[in-house]
Enzyme design. Structure first.
Site, short mmCIF file in Angstrom:
data_model
loop_
_atom_site.label_atom_id
_atom_site.label_comp_id
_atom_site.label_asym_id
_atom_site.label_seq_id
_atom_site.Cartn_x
_atom_site.Cartn_y
_atom_site.Cartn_z
CG HIS A 67 -1.85 -1.08 1.40
ND1 HIS A 67 -1.70 -2.08 2.33
CD2 HIS A 67 -2.99 -1.35 0.72
CE1 HIS A 67 -2.71 -2.92 2.23
NE2 HIS A 67 -3.51 -2.51 1.27
CD GLN B 78 -13.71 -5.90 -1.42
OE1 GLN B 78 -13.98 -4.71 -1.59
NE2 GLN B 78 -12.52 -6.39 -1.71
#
Ligand code: PAF
Length: 279
Positions: A35, A59
């Site tokens: 990230h 999700q």
């Protein structure tokens, strides 16, 4: 660094300086070097950098996976502060999906292959949240990692189909020194499983070497990857694929380029990885 939870507060900040370039990194938190590499690239390319941290319930096709998804907001904020991020958005689930929520985004064909076949509804959840994030932030650039290769293909298709006015930037997979792709899920691996988790990267690099030595038939590369994973006794293959990098349809023979990808359960943790090979 400003941390907002509501859409109204975030929008106010977003339009303080309407002419500057905004980069957005959508995340589900529990941040790692992968990230942070996206944050650093966004920092170089934009005036403002925003990160969203939201564990998107829709999700997750497996409720157990959602319950066990790692979280540590304080640690995430400390890391983002160090990287000079301007804005962090940490919405509550009810702000994103209020009780009367009814709208979903479904990218058709390419969402149904690979991860989509293994995790029904997963990409519907991803594209719905990413479309909402794009609407709220209206970034100029949005950053995603190549580690989730299919996610990138699906999001690019959505951006094109729905005419979002932004650029999707794809950054390389960041790996541990032994090759394991960085993932928030790695923290759930036991010491023994962590050691064996390197089988994914080993399978990909072994297949890449075979490809470079002239093995261009998908079946051969498939068998090569399977043999490597099968050497790890805690590993169980979910799928192995040799596909076209744009359409994600399975190939018989590699003419130009191919996406080699696999999903493997190592003990009780499901990991994915991929590599692109080209002639
Ligand atoms: O890649 C992820 O972490 C998620 O799928 C994303 C893009 C943040 C959407 O929830």
């Amino acid at each position: 660094m400003n941390v907002f939870s509501t859409i109204d507060d975030l929008r106010q900040q977003r339009w303080v300086d309407p002419t500057s370039a905004w980069g957005l990194i959508p995340t589900m938190g529990y941040l790692h070097e992968g990230h942070l590499s996206l944050v650093r690239q966004a920092r170089r390319e934009n005036d403002w950098v925003a990160v969203s941290i939201f564990v998107n319930p829709i999700q997750f096709n497996n409720p157990d996976d959602l319950t066990h998804y790692p979280r540590n907001l304080e640690q995430d904020l400390a890391l983002l502060r160090k990287e000079g991020v301007d804005v962090v958005w940490t919405p509550a689930p009810h702000e994103i999906y209020p009780p009367d929520y009814q709208t979903y985004i479904d990218v058709q064909k390419i969402s149904q292959r690979l991860e989509g076949a293994a995790r029904p509804g997963h990409f519907r959840g991803v594209t719905t949240i990413v479309a909402k994030l794009f609407n709220v932030f209206q970034p100029h650039r949005a950053y995603f990692g190549q580690k989730d290769a299919q996610q990138v293909v699906v999001i690019k298709q959505m951006v094109k189909d729905l005419n979002f006015n932004l650029k999707v930037i794809v950054c390389p997979t960041v790996r541990e020194p032994d090759g394991l792709a960085m993932s928030s899920r790695n923290v759930r691996l036991s010491p023994a499983a962590r050691q064996q988790a390197t089988c994914l990267h080993r399978a990909l690099t072994t297949a890449k070497s075979a490809f470079e030595m002239g093995r261009h038939r998908a079946a051969e590369l498939h068998a090569t990857m399977l043999a490597v994973v099968n050497q790890a006794d805690l590993a169980r293959v979910d799928y192995i694929s040799v596909a076209d990098p744009e359409t994600l349809s399975e190939l018989e023979t590699i003419e130009q380029r191919a996406l080699l990808s696999l999903a493997v359960w190592v003990d009780d943790v499901r990991l994915i990885d991929n590599i692109i090979v080209k002639k």
